[in-house]
Design an enzyme around this catalytic site. Sequence first.
Site, PDB file in Angstrom:
ATOM      1  N   SER A  22      -0.753  61.040 -10.041  1.00 23.62           N
ATOM      2  CA  SER A  22      -0.516  60.778  -8.705  1.00 23.62           C
ATOM      3  C   SER A  22      -0.303  61.581  -7.757  1.00 23.62           C
ATOM      4  CB  SER A  22       0.437  59.502  -8.227  1.00 23.62           C
ATOM      5  OG  SER A  22       0.014  58.210  -9.001  1.00 23.62           O
ATOM      6  N   ARG A  26      -2.615  63.899  -4.798  1.00 25.60           N
ATOM      7  CA  ARG A  26      -2.140  64.097  -3.645  1.00 25.60           C
ATOM      8  C   ARG A  26      -1.890  65.614  -3.018  1.00 25.60           C
ATOM      9  NH1 ARG A  26      -1.236  59.340  -5.369  1.00 25.60           N
ATOM     10  NH2 ARG A  26      -0.934  57.441  -4.341  1.00 25.60           N
ATOM     11  N   ARG A 121     -15.337  48.545 -10.119  1.00 28.08           N
ATOM     12  CA  ARG A 121     -14.068  48.461  -9.634  1.00 28.08           C
ATOM     13  C   ARG A 121     -14.133  47.836  -8.042  1.00 28.08           C
ATOM     14  NH1 ARG A 121      -9.973  52.493 -11.724  1.00 28.08           N
ATOM     15  NH2 ARG A 121      -8.406  51.103 -11.031  1.00 28.08           N
ATOM     16  N   ASP A 312       0.949  50.777 -14.579  1.00 27.10           N
ATOM     17  CA  ASP A 312       0.263  51.329 -15.496  1.00 27.10           C
ATOM     18  C   ASP A 312       0.898  51.030 -16.994  1.00 27.10           C
ATOM     19  OD1 ASP A 312      -1.692  51.835 -13.575  1.00 27.10           O
ATOM     20  OD2 ASP A 312      -0.522  53.827 -13.121  1.00 27.10           O
ATOM     21  N   LYS A 339      -8.268  47.272 -13.309  1.00 22.05           N
ATOM     22  CA  LYS A 339      -8.038  48.638 -13.717  1.00 22.05           C
ATOM     23  C   LYS A 339      -9.365  49.354 -14.358  1.00 22.05           C
ATOM     24  CE  LYS A 339      -3.950  49.084 -11.611  1.00 22.05           C
ATOM     25  NZ  LYS A 339      -3.839  49.639 -10.514  1.00 22.05           N
TER      26      LYS A 339
HETATM   27  C1  S3P Z   1      -2.070  55.250  -8.156  1.00 18.38           C
HETATM   28  C2  S3P Z   1      -2.028  53.855  -7.849  1.00 18.38           C
HETATM   29  C3  S3P Z   1      -1.924  52.661  -8.840  1.00 18.38           C
HETATM   30  C4  S3P Z   1      -2.069  53.081 -10.132  1.00 18.38           C
HETATM   31  C5  S3P Z   1      -2.973  54.427 -10.358  1.00 18.38           C
HETATM   32  C6  S3P Z   1      -2.630  55.515  -9.608  1.00 18.38           C
HETATM   33  C7  S3P Z   1      -2.033  56.089  -7.015  1.00 18.38           C
HETATM   34  O1  S3P Z   1      -3.163  52.019  -8.619  1.00 18.38           O
HETATM   35  O2  S3P Z   1      -2.700  52.091 -11.197  1.00 18.38           O
HETATM   36  O3  S3P Z   1      -3.001  54.708 -11.756  1.00 18.38           O
HETATM   37  O4  S3P Z   1      -2.065  57.559  -7.360  1.00 18.38           O
HETATM   38  O5  S3P Z   1      -2.083  55.935  -5.927  1.00 18.38           O
HETATM   39  P1  S3P Z   1      -3.171  50.850  -7.267  1.00 18.38           P
HETATM   40  O6  S3P Z   1      -2.648  51.480  -6.053  1.00 18.38           O
HETATM   41  O7  S3P Z   1      -4.483  50.463  -7.073  1.00 18.38           O
HETATM   42  O8  S3P Z   1      -2.365  49.878  -7.888  1.00 18.38           O
END
Ligand code: S3P
Length: 426
Positions: A22, A26, A121, A312, A339
């Site tokens: 994540s 970003r 999705r 996750d 997912k």
């Molecule tokens: C993520 C948010 C999560 C997570 C994904 C990564 C992110 O999804 O399941 O693996 O980096 O913002 P959601 O925001 O849809 O719950």
Amino acid sequence: MKKTLSRAKKFQGRPRIPGDKSISHRGLILGALAAGTSEVVDILEGEDVQSTARCLKELGVGISKIGNRTLIEGIGERGFLTPKNVLDCGNSGTTMRVMMGVLAGRDLTATLTGDASLVKRPMKRVSEPLMKMGAQFKLTQDNFAPLTVTGTQLHAVDYELKIASAQIKTAILMAALCADGATKITGEIGSRDHTERLLPHFGCAIEVSDQSIRLRGGQKLKANKVEVPSDPSTAAFWIGAASLIPGSVLELENISLNPTRIGFIYALQKMGASIEIKIVKELPEPVGTVRVLAAQLRGIKITKEQVPSLIDELPLLAVLATQAHGVTEVRGAEELRVKESDRIEMVATNLRAMGIEIETFDDGFKIIGPQKLTGAEIQSDHDHRIAMAFSVAALVADQETVIHDAECVAVSYPRFYETLEELIQS
Ligand code: S3P
């Protein structure tokens, strides 16, 4: 690729865990928007992050690597180039959803698509709030990729989030950067907060409280350096394995201990696991060490409020629940169904193949443990977290387990199987 695994006699070590997925996404995206050259240190090498880098390069962002440093020449005032090709987001939901927000207010038209899983999705959850800001989207069957965004001037909104999703929240914040006025997000804002933490790091003021997030449009981002800590969602597989395999000792360093990410560690501690965490650095992300010893686990109830902090890790939690004494019940986790695969269905199908009784609900599952795991043929449905969770199950199962499409781990952990071998032969 098929991977055959069997019961582990030993599990021990101090593996280096790859960078947080994540934060890596970003870091790339905020670096791309900023004026100047940003640096992301120890970025995750996984395919999902490469999908974000590929899309940004297609939009004219210069991205290069020197050792463990990724340099990003941000667009600043210059703007993106109109892409010549479709933006391929691969398997990465974060890439597609966050890029929808990034592009909605820019002066270009772009089409985004993804692999067989990603095009199934839901994307309306992102286009809907952005269209309230004036964004123009055309989605396949009004909900899916391929989708086309035509950038336009956006207007700030007050938006109440109904789904606790960091991807949607981040997409709105990215769009809010281009909007006139201040955008306010309320409702389900308690998901992972890396975007809220990183925006000020790139010089953008943002007001965050328990109830709302507020961002004034028109702010310019300034380049900065992001040091990516190790991913707690990746570390979770080894934490889970060490908890289950008798005699294990696992020591991890430089793990992101952001409270919005470590619900799994808290849940395991409640299940009786022996896990010690120590924060060694607080900003911009809490980072520290994790030490795990094997322990006898007991069942736990996970409620809707807890789900975002361990979403996750829930397939792995289901595997652990089979070895815990008593009832484990997870509810309020309907997001698992959308997912990279339908994770409730994939967990149930594969656990049943291993001889486990599991009850499923629209929003979760219930397992009464302990039950005996027997090796089986595991269908991962190309979902990295299913492949890795059932690799952990294989380590405590009688007889051999075969993980199908095991190469899908490369999305978040390319060296997963090499590291697994090292840990069991320690
Ligand atoms: C993520 C948010 C999560 C997570 C994904 C990564 C992110 O999804 O399941 O693996 O980096 O913002 P959601 O925001 O849809 O719950």
